[in-house]
Design a protein around this motif. Structure first.
Motif: not given
Ligand code: SF4
Ligand SMILES: Cc1cc2nc3c(=O)[nH]c(=O)nc-3n(C[C@H](O)[C@H](O)[C@H](O)COP(=O)(O)OP(=O)(O)OC[C@H]3O[C@@H](n4cnc5c(N)ncnc54)[C@H](O)[C@@H]3O)c2cc1C
Length: 508
Positions: A432-434, A439-442, A449-453
């Motif tokens: 449930d972190y996002c 950031y927005k995971v979508s 923008a989510c850095p992991f993306n």
């Molecule tokens: S950085 Fe990206 S993956 Fe991590 S909690 Fe935020 S939106 Fe989710």
């Protein structure tokens, strides 16, 4: 002629090889709290306190049992503050030159003992299911050293979850049933916690004074510090958490640090619990229909599979293993690994609980802090040092293969057949972190923008030569190649900008 018997802080069991070999009536057990071991990396204060308290209690048990124990406390003025130094001092004091020791779980300390001028006999540490020889024989001539096949050998060897020569329930591995996303409610109040007694309190004061500047909260300290407490912690886990351990093994919750995890690794690793007995307790719960097969198998696989396998790899690959950097990643570890602010809620929460508990579970280590380190190209040596410092269960033989091999692919693929990388989507699915993240995971590019993306594609793109022919990664590259060129360029530019900001010390 008497001998010294060295017992290290992670060898706290009467059945350890050196004590089995020793003669209680004439040999002298040497145990030493030394600054060198407490600070060659900045260990979490809780980890240091756990080890010192458990050492003091173990020494007291040995004395009660009739052993002569020469115990050096950290504050002793005569303490030379290193293990070889203390052996030399005790050898002179007792007029002996022969030492027996159980082989340490770290190349650094093995080398230090080998260099010591005393006559030291190193005995194999047989608290494991597979000996070094067995692992070497298993590895001999194999093109790939995959854990799964080794694990099956260990199932056969121990008879755990076996029905004759077949796996119980018909399958060796129930991993596919161990991936449920985070549950709404967790019906487990967490690991059994122990109020510090006088011995522990004394150690806590000492650690506060000597190592209070290390990263991590010393209090609230609740770890078990003797075998009886550790056994109670195990029973508590088996009774209340094991039945759901399998389902939610990979799930993560921002406000629940333990979910259904056992928190027994620190106890097993220092000798308070025996790994095989832990597995037998779990198997028994399955036999009594208290826990389903996916829970029992999932748990037992971690111990007789992964735990044994990573140890085998560490010793098979040799002393240079922890320093490998197969992907030539050089970026410095950002300060947010040491608690500085980050807007990535997943990373921030994983670090926050690491600081508080000296604990994060496997998927937080692998798919949050580890995944980020790999995607961002952080220097594996720095990352590995961080893991070794911050977790109560971290000892190099188990930490290095998990970090350098499994998580960072820095061993060039000895352990993992492909890198464990994911975009934000995996973290969102399993946690449930996002929700509530800056950031927005979508969002894939642009504002929020989510850095992991971004970093996920950046990683694949910069390592195309290395991975594009990997059969298990073909789909990823095909998806990347199908994106239009402008989009790809935007992703790479934004990822670079993110990394630059991070390395410049900006809050990201
Ligand atoms: S950085 Fe990206 S993956 Fe991590 S909690 Fe935020 S939106 Fe989710
Ligand atoms: C990047 C990374 C670093 C890690 N560093 C360590 C470490 O320094 N020390 C350590 O003991 N484990 C390490 N692990 C493995 C695992 O994360 C911990 O063993 C586990 O989180 C300990 O918590 P637990 O007792 O609640 O385990 P549970 O999730 O309840 O698992 C049960 C037991 O299985 C064993 N186990 C599970 N996975 C592994 C594994 N991959 N390797 C070895 N044993 C395993 C442990 O003894 C653990 O107690 C690491 C994993 C990753 C991905």
């Amino acid at each position: 002629m008497s001998r010294l018997v060295l017992v290290l802080g992670d060898q706290l069991t009467e059945s350890v090889a050196a004590l089995r070999e020793a003669d209680k009536s004439r040999d002298v057990v040497v145990m030493a709290e030394v600054a060198e071991e407490g600070s060659y990396v900045p260990h979490h204060p809780k980890k240091i306190a756990l080890i010192l308290a458990a050492m003091r209690k173990f020494a007291a048990r040995l004395r009660e049992d009739g052993w002569t124990v020469a115990y050096s406390e950290l504050d002793d003025t005569e303490n030379s503050q290193s293990i070889p130094g203390e052996l030399l001092r005790r050898a002179e004091q007792h007029g002996v030159s022969d030492v027996i020791a159980t082989r340490p779980g770290e190349h650094r300390l093995i080398a230090a003992l080998e260099d010591c001028p005393l006559k030291i006999t190193l005995l194999e540490d047989d608290r494991f299911i597979a000996s070094h020889k067995e692992f070497e024989e298993w590895a001999e001539g194999r093109k790939a050293l995959r854990m799964e096949y080794f694990y099956r050998e260990m199932r056969r060897k121990t008879g755990l979850l076996m029905e004759g020569d077949k796996p119980a329930g018909g399958k060796w591995n129930y991993d596919h049933e161990n991936r449920k996303p985070a549950p709404e409610d967790v019906a487990f109040s967490g690991p059994l916690q122990f109020t510090p007694d006088a011995v522990v309190e004394e150690v806590l004061d000492l650690v506060e004074r000597r190592f209070g500047n290390h990263f991590g909260n010393l209090r609230l300290f609740w770890f078990a510090t003797d075998p009886e407490q550790a056994q109670r912690a195990l029973t508590h886990f088996v009774t209340y958490a094991l039945p759901r351990f399998g389902d939610f093994q990979d799930a993560m919750l921002a406000d629940n640090r333990f979910l259904y995890h056992a928190l027994v690794a620190p106890y097993i690793n220092i000798g308070l619990l025996d790994p095989l007995e832990v597995c037998r307790a779990v198997e028994q719960a399955w036999k009594e229909r208290h826990a389903p097969i996916n829970a029992a198998e999932g748990f037992i696989r971690q111990i007789i599979g992964w735990r044994e396998y990573v140890r085998g790899i560490y010793f098979l690959e040799g002393p240079d293993y922890p320093r490998r950097n197969g992907l030539n990643h050089q970026r410095k570890l950002p300060d947010f690994y040491w608690g500085a602010e980050t807007r990535m809620r997943c990373v921030s929460k994983a670090v926050e609980q690491t600081k508080a508990e000296a604990y994060a579970h496997h998927i937080q280590r692998l798919m949050v802090t580890g995944n980020f380190a790999l995607l961002a190209g952080l220097d594996p040596a720095e990352v590995s040092e961080w893991y070794l410092a911050v977790y109560a269960d971290a000892f190099e033989w188990v930490e290095a293969p998990n970090v350098v091999g499994m998580s960072l692919f820095a061993d060039g693929g000895v352990i993992a057949s492909k890198p464990y990388v994911s975009s934000g989507a995996y973290i969102n699915r399993m946690s449930d972190y996002c929700k509530g993240c800056h950031y927005k995971v979508s969002v894939k590019t642009g504002d929020g923008a989510c850095p992991f993306n971004l970093l996920y594609w950046h990683f694949l793109d910069r390592h195309r030569d290395r991975f594009s022919n990997n059969a298990r990664m073909g789909n990823m590259y095909r998806t990347w190649d199908r994106m239009d060129a402008t989009r790809r360029e935007t992703v790479l530019r934004e990822a670079d900008a993110f990394l630059d900001r991070m390395s410049a010390g900006e809050v990201v």
